[in-house]
Design an enzyme around this catalytic site. Structure first.
Site, PDB file in Angstrom:
ATOM      1  N   ARG A  97       0.837  -1.204   0.000  1.00 46.23           N
ATOM      2  CA  ARG A  97       0.000   0.000   0.000  1.00 46.23           C
ATOM      3  C   ARG A  97       0.873   1.256   0.000  1.00 46.23           C
ATOM      4  O   ARG A  97       0.561   2.245  -0.656  1.00 46.23           O
ATOM      5  CB  ARG A  97      -0.949  -0.032   1.200  1.00 46.23           C
ATOM      6  N   LYS A 198      -2.778   6.015   1.429  1.00 41.97           N
ATOM      7  CA  LYS A 198      -2.730   6.521   2.797  1.00 41.97           C
ATOM      8  C   LYS A 198      -1.892   7.795   2.847  1.00 41.97           C
ATOM      9  O   LYS A 198      -0.872   7.884   3.544  1.00 41.97           O
ATOM     10  CB  LYS A 198      -2.182   5.432   3.726  1.00 41.97           C
ATOM     11  N   GLU A 234     -16.451   5.388   3.894  1.00 43.06           N
ATOM     12  CA  GLU A 234     -15.741   4.780   5.025  1.00 43.06           C
ATOM     13  C   GLU A 234     -15.762   5.736   6.214  1.00 43.06           C
ATOM     14  O   GLU A 234     -16.251   6.855   6.110  1.00 43.06           O
ATOM     15  CB  GLU A 234     -14.310   4.422   4.638  1.00 43.06           C
TER      16      GLU A 234
HETATM   17  C1  LIG Z   1      -9.192   6.100   5.828  1.00 44.15           C
HETATM   18  C2  LIG Z   1      -8.920   4.742   6.334  1.00 44.15           C
HETATM   19  N1  LIG Z   1      -9.749   3.742   5.992  1.00 44.15           N
HETATM   20  C3  LIG Z   1      -9.561   2.483   6.406  1.00 44.15           C
HETATM   21  C4  LIG Z   1      -8.513   2.152   7.228  1.00 44.15           C
HETATM   22  C5  LIG Z   1      -8.339   0.726   7.668  1.00 44.15           C
HETATM   23  O1  LIG Z   1      -7.225   0.145   7.025  1.00 44.15           O
HETATM   24  P1  LIG Z   1      -6.408  -1.025   7.726  1.00 44.15           P
HETATM   25  O2  LIG Z   1      -7.367  -2.124   7.939  1.00 44.15           O
HETATM   26  O3  LIG Z   1      -5.327  -1.368   6.751  1.00 44.15           O
HETATM   27  O4  LIG Z   1      -5.869  -0.478   8.997  1.00 44.15           O
HETATM   28  C6  LIG Z   1      -7.619   3.165   7.628  1.00 44.15           C
HETATM   29  C7  LIG Z   1      -6.532   2.929   8.482  1.00 44.15           C
HETATM   30  O5  LIG Z   1      -5.749   2.455   8.800  1.00 44.15           O
HETATM   31  C8  LIG Z   1      -7.827   4.486   7.160  1.00 44.15           C
HETATM   32  O6  LIG Z   1      -7.003   5.478   7.494  1.00 44.15           O
END
Ligand SMILES: Cc1ncc(COP(=O)(O)O)c(C=O)c1O
Ligand SMILES: Cc1ncc(COP(=O)(O)O)c(C=O)c1O
Lengths: 314, 314
Positions: A97, A198, A234
């Site tokens: 990612r 991210k 989300e």
């Molecule tokens: C905007 C956002 N959505 C979803 C997630 C969940 O991702 P993950 O399951 O990889 O932590 C995160 C954070 O970590 C996030 O910052």
């Protein structure tokens, strides 16, 4: 030479654990011992960095990250099992990612092996900060950013990749499930933007609405898509799932939501449990009509949503 | 005591000017002598800061700006007149824009007086870096950012406001006017986002398209609105104006474009010159149909657009 080590007053627990009140651990910054730092010049690639004592960075006032927001972060966790092993949850996924984010923000990036190795080194160098089993986890925060000075035009002369870690407890404090506010005005991401990676640029712009929602007593906000304002995307930092009958649905990955590592695992797991999983456009109505709603994330884990409020209606 | 100063080999120009090849000055980072730094804790307000030697910052790896992009920047210029005076162009306007950005990104901010005073102090402390009249300007870069560590939730414990400066020449190198690419895919800003303030989060996300356009030989990109993709917004870092007959038009300020200080002055000036000025929605067609197009900005000054390319058509 006489061995003198045993004269030092060291108890087993002093060696194994840092002096932390584990039961009081929340989710916040906690200074630990060591971090990992690697640098890379423009046109070169990241070489192996090193573990250094945790300390402030030296950074150019004219750096790309401070002036133009060129930065990415990751988040993953290390935890202790009852058997005393230390586990990491799919760190290669975070490495991949970070790589896709680096493409989006025009940065070089560490290889998957470098990333995973850096994470492991940080965990081992801060081993005593990993909470006892069941008491919390060591949250690991890799960041990648343009550290060299730039004014006006590219290229950025230098990039920094660093990894530090903090022991953490629960992210959300609501034991009985989250009370969500569906955000009707502020959008988190838009097509062609950086919502799918991210990027640090996705977060502070929506603090204003998160802060307002928290002041109103909500646990978190649920964002709608910028293009139509009709579909669920989300939460602030977690993905959302809805359950109806035998079908589990979650917004599809189309560039505006983050492809969560937890999301991916939950999709695989729920399929294994015999549910039908749909990655699709999820209209707000479907959410309001669901039997169960939950969110997933490294920080948030898997957390039930207790209530959803949309335009004054709960 | 015998005065010994005159024994030092000091020419007038050494005293007045730094050792810069002014004629070769581009628009890029140039290290000068001094900068201004002020800090502010959460819940407090900015107090008077101080001039310190230009140097790297000490910043927490877990700071709000490095992890969540909480930062704003400003840009203004000091120049020397033929009479030897040093002039600043409406610094209070930049102070006010920083203030509105700080509201948007949940930060405290320096007062207009503090801002203007800091800018003046930086100019005086770097006086010998102000290019000779007609040879360039001293570009002043104030930045405001969340410098304290934060993981998970607000508040950010500390904020930093700093001002540094670099001597600059021309921003665009195209003497015969700019060749613009109308960006058909990437949008810069969206309604409810941060396009209306000078947030650092607006810039690195669109480097990808600026870099591509430059590689294709264009001078800059012109962004369209995210909501419809039909209307002109602005360039990477300047506002756009079109002229047809006696009417000068420019996209209206509606939250997605930056309210440029130069834009505002140009509107006032062109009105004084007898033009009719319209701040309105500007469809791409109107731009392609215009008699003259120019862009305005502190860095870009007022620059003619020589050509515009939209979907392969020039
Ligand atoms: C905007 C956002 N959505 C979803 C997630 C969940 O991702 P993950 O399951 O990889 O932590 C995160 C954070 O970590 C996030 O910052
Ligand atoms: C996105 C954007 N638009 C317009 C401008 C022009 O504003 P000003 O005239 O205040 O420099 C700038 C830059 O400074 C900018 O970054």
């Amino acid at each position: 030479m006489a061995p003198s080590a045993q004269t030092l007053p060291t108890s087993v627990s002093d060696e194994k654990y840092a002096n932390v009140k584990w039961e009081e651990l929340g989710f916040g910054f906690y200074r630990t011992d060591n971090m990992y730092v690697a640098k890379c010049k423009h046109g070169e690639s990241f070489q192996e960095g090193s573990i250094v004592p945790y300390a402030n960075f030296q950074i150019s006032p004219c750096s790309a990250v401070l002036n133009y927001g060129q930065g990415l972060y990751e988040g993953l966790k290390a935890y202790r099992t009852e058997e005393g092993r230390i586990m990491l949850f799919r760190p290669d996924q975070n490495a991949l990612r970070l790589k896709s984010g680096a493409h989006r923000l025009c940065m070089p990036y560490p290889s998957v092996d470098q990333f995973v190795s850096a994470v492991k080194q940080v965990v081992l160098a801060n081993k005593k900060w990993i909470p006892p089993p069941g008491r919390g986890t060591l949250y690991i925060r890799p960041i990648l950013f343009g550290s060299g000075p730039i004014l006006g035009s590219l290229p950025v002369p230098e990039y920094t990749f660093t990894v530090f870690a903090c022991p953490v407890g629960r992210f959300h404090q609501d034991n009985a499930g989250l009370n969500l506010k569906i955000e009707d005005k502020f959008r988190r991401a838009f097509p062609s933007g950086t919502g799918g990676v991210k990027s640090i640029t996705n977060y502070s712009p929506v603090w204003i609405t998160l802060a307002e929602a928290k002041a109103q007593g909500f646990s978190d906000v649920l964002f709608l898509d910028a293009a139509t304002g009709k579909n669920v995307e989300e939460l602030f930092a977690s993905n959302v799932f809805i359950v109806k009958g035998n079908v589990v649905s979650t917004p599809e990955i189309s560039g505006t939501i983050l492809p969560g590592v937890t999301r991916k695992s939950i999709i695989e797991l729920t399929r294994d449990f015999g549910y039908k999983v749909e990655e699709r456009v999820v209209p707000v109505e479907d959410l309001l009509d669901a039997e169960e709603v939950f969110c997933t994330g490294t920080a948030a884990i898997v957390t039930t949503i207790a209530s959803v409020t949309f335009k004054e209606t709960k």
